[in-house]
Design a protein around this motif. Structure first.
Motif, PDB file in Angstrom:
ATOM      1  N   TYR A 136       0.860  -1.174   0.000  1.00 52.20           N
ATOM      2  CA  TYR A 136       0.000   0.000   0.000  1.00 52.20           C
ATOM      3  C   TYR A 136       0.902   1.231   0.000  1.00 52.20           C
ATOM      4  CZ  TYR A 136      -3.251  -3.577   1.550  1.00 52.20           C
ATOM      5  OH  TYR A 136      -3.985  -4.735   1.637  1.00 52.20           O
ATOM      6  N   CYS A 137       0.398   2.340  -0.567  1.00 53.99           N
ATOM      7  CA  CYS A 137       1.248   3.530  -0.594  1.00 53.99           C
ATOM      8  C   CYS A 137       0.416   4.802  -0.529  1.00 53.99           C
ATOM      9  CB  CYS A 137       2.138   3.536  -1.837  1.00 53.99           C
ATOM     10  SG  CYS A 137       1.287   3.895  -3.390  1.00 53.99           S
ATOM     11  N   THR A 138       1.092   5.909  -0.304  1.00 52.82           N
ATOM     12  CA  THR A 138       0.463   7.224  -0.303  1.00 52.82           C
ATOM     13  C   THR A 138       0.516   7.821  -1.703  1.00 52.82           C
ATOM     14  OG1 THR A 138       2.580   8.182   0.344  1.00 52.82           O
ATOM     15  CG2 THR A 138       1.019   7.694   2.111  1.00 52.82           C
ATOM     16  N   GLU A 139      -0.255   8.892  -1.903  1.00 52.98           N
ATOM     17  CA  GLU A 139      -0.310   9.528  -3.225  1.00 52.98           C
ATOM     18  C   GLU A 139       1.042  10.074  -3.654  1.00 52.98           C
ATOM     19  OE1 GLU A 139      -3.354  12.456  -2.948  1.00 52.98           O
ATOM     20  OE2 GLU A 139      -5.009  10.994  -3.096  1.00 52.98           O
ATOM     21  N   ASP A 140       1.886  10.464  -2.705  1.00 60.50           N
ATOM     22  CA  ASP A 140       3.185  11.029  -3.054  1.00 60.50           C
ATOM     23  C   ASP A 140       4.269   9.964  -3.247  1.00 60.50           C
ATOM     24  OD1 ASP A 140       3.661  10.193  -0.474  1.00 60.50           O
ATOM     25  OD2 ASP A 140       4.578  12.076   0.197  1.00 60.50           O
ATOM     26  N   ALA A 141       3.904   8.708  -3.175  1.00 63.39           N
ATOM     27  CA  ALA A 141       4.894   7.628  -3.275  1.00 63.39           C
ATOM     28  C   ALA A 141       5.353   7.435  -4.723  1.00 63.39           C
ATOM     29  CB  ALA A 141       4.312   6.329  -2.741  1.00 63.39           C
ATOM     30  N   GLU A 161      -3.817   8.142   7.069  1.00 64.23           N
ATOM     31  CA  GLU A 161      -4.946   7.379   6.538  1.00 64.23           C
ATOM     32  C   GLU A 161      -4.496   5.990   6.105  1.00 64.23           C
ATOM     33  OE1 GLU A 161      -8.295   7.547   2.958  1.00 64.23           O
ATOM     34  OE2 GLU A 161      -6.548   8.875   2.893  1.00 64.23           O
ATOM     35  N   MET A 162      -3.338   5.917   5.443  1.00 62.04           N
ATOM     36  CA  MET A 162      -2.821   4.637   4.977  1.00 62.04           C
ATOM     37  C   MET A 162      -2.597   3.678   6.142  1.00 62.04           C
ATOM     38  SD  MET A 162       0.736   3.826   2.889  1.00 62.04           S
ATOM     39  CE  MET A 162       1.751   4.690   4.102  1.00 62.04           C
ATOM     40  N   LEU A 163      -1.921   4.140   7.182  1.00 60.50           N
ATOM     41  CA  LEU A 163      -1.632   3.267   8.314  1.00 60.50           C
ATOM     42  C   LEU A 163      -2.910   2.828   9.021  1.00 60.50           C
ATOM     43  CD1 LEU A 163       1.533   5.029   9.787  1.00 60.50           C
ATOM     44  CD2 LEU A 163       1.430   2.899   8.490  1.00 60.50           C
ATOM     45  N   ARG A 164      -3.866   3.733   9.111  1.00 61.19           N
ATOM     46  CA  ARG A 164      -5.145   3.378   9.741  1.00 61.19           C
ATOM     47  C   ARG A 164      -5.840   2.259   8.953  1.00 61.19           C
ATOM     48  NH1 ARG A 164      -6.918   8.065   9.945  1.00 61.19           N
ATOM     49  NH2 ARG A 164      -8.191   8.098   8.047  1.00 61.19           N
TER      50      ARG A 164
END
Length: 295
Positions: free
Chosen positions: A147-152, A212-215
């Motif tokens: 999973y990743c964030t938008e800035d990844a 949000e990702m970690l949650r």
């Protein structure tokens, strides 16, 4: 519920923080000021931690995350400089074969660092923000879910410094991505951003922020932790076994697994009775490997 273990939780690591709670192990890269680069100790600590969790059955799921702007800048160049094979001081050509042989064995040891994730009975989820560069791509490709964030972004950085990625990217990525795209990323060293990573299936989902990702990843981990650990292990074994094998070989493997591991009077009975009673099932943990063999 917290699990305390003298063997791993009480130990201080240079590259990681480890916490185990409610059957979920949270493993966090903790060197944000150095972009979480993979220094020499990283390659010792990761397999020690993953193997200990697996062998001692300390958790049912492992979630790997990071700190700071970037997930990881990849292998630290100091790892290369500490290897005699790459040293310019190696003037004795008669001994070159011995040095090259040592390089080969050392590289195999580095590769085992990420193979421990494949070999673990425990599912490994990875949550990435910012840059996932070089050796971090090898790291990510070994995890079970990403999973990743938008800035990844992801980058096979090795080609940009004149070398070939060698710790796991190429054996694993072709099972995750189209071959042509793997070659494009490998030959150009371009950045693969989160939107494209989601579209091609490298990551399961993209989130607007790390929080949000970690949650959300922890919610997925909690759902996995509710399931039968034995059935999860069997599923991971069966899926990983199919890489490079025929359908017939995969069918035979799962038939052998079921004939040895499946017992409807235990986990299936618990699952079905819990559904009828509208309550959460309570499955037994996996057994510690070392204790099973008296080691």
């Amino acid at each position: 519920e917290s699990i305390m273990s003298d063997t791993i939780l009480d130990k201080k690591f240079e590259c990681f923080d480890l916490e185990i709670e409610n059957k979920i192990a949270k493993l966090t890269l903790n060197r944000p000021e150095k972009l979480n680069s993979m220094i020499r100790s990283f390659w010792d600590e990761l397999p020690e931690i993953i193997t200990a969790i697996d062998q001692d059955a300390l958790a049912r799921v492992i979630v790997i995350s990071s700190t700071g702007k970037h997930f990881s800048a990849g292998m630290d160049l100091s790892v290369f400089s500490q290897n005699d094979v790459t040293s310019s001081d190696n003037k004795n050509k008669k001994e070159e074969g011995r040095f090259r042989g040592s390089f080969y064995k050392n590289l195999l040891k580095l590769q085992e660092t990420f193979s421990c994730i494949d070999n673990s009975r425990i599912p490994v989820l990875m949550a990435m923000q910012g840059g996932c560069i070089g050796g971090a791509v090898d790291f990510a490709s070994a995890s079970d879910m990403r999973y990743c964030t938008e800035d990844a972004f992801f980058c096979i950085q090795e080609i940009n410094i004149g070398m070939t990625a060698d710790v796991g990217t190429f054996p694993r990525l072709p099972h995750l991505l189209p071959m042509g795209l793997v070659k494009e990323l490998a030959f150009t060293g371009r950045r693969l951003f989160s939107k494209e990573a989601k579209e091609i299936g490298l990551v399961n989902n993209v989130f607007s922020s790390q929080e949000e990702m970690l949650r959300e990843v922890m919610l997925i981990a909690k759902e996995i932790a509710k399931k039968s650990p034995l059935a999860i292990w069997g599923s991971k074994e069966a899926i990983n076994y199919t890489r490079g094998r025929t359908i017939e070989e995969g069918l035979n493997q799962i038939a052998l697994w079921q004939s040895g591991m499946y017992n409807p009077q235990v986990d299936m009975k618990e699952a079905l009775s819990s559904q009828m009673e509208d309550k959460e099932p309570e499955f037994e943990d996996l057994y510690p490997l070392k204790k099973e063999f008296g080691l």
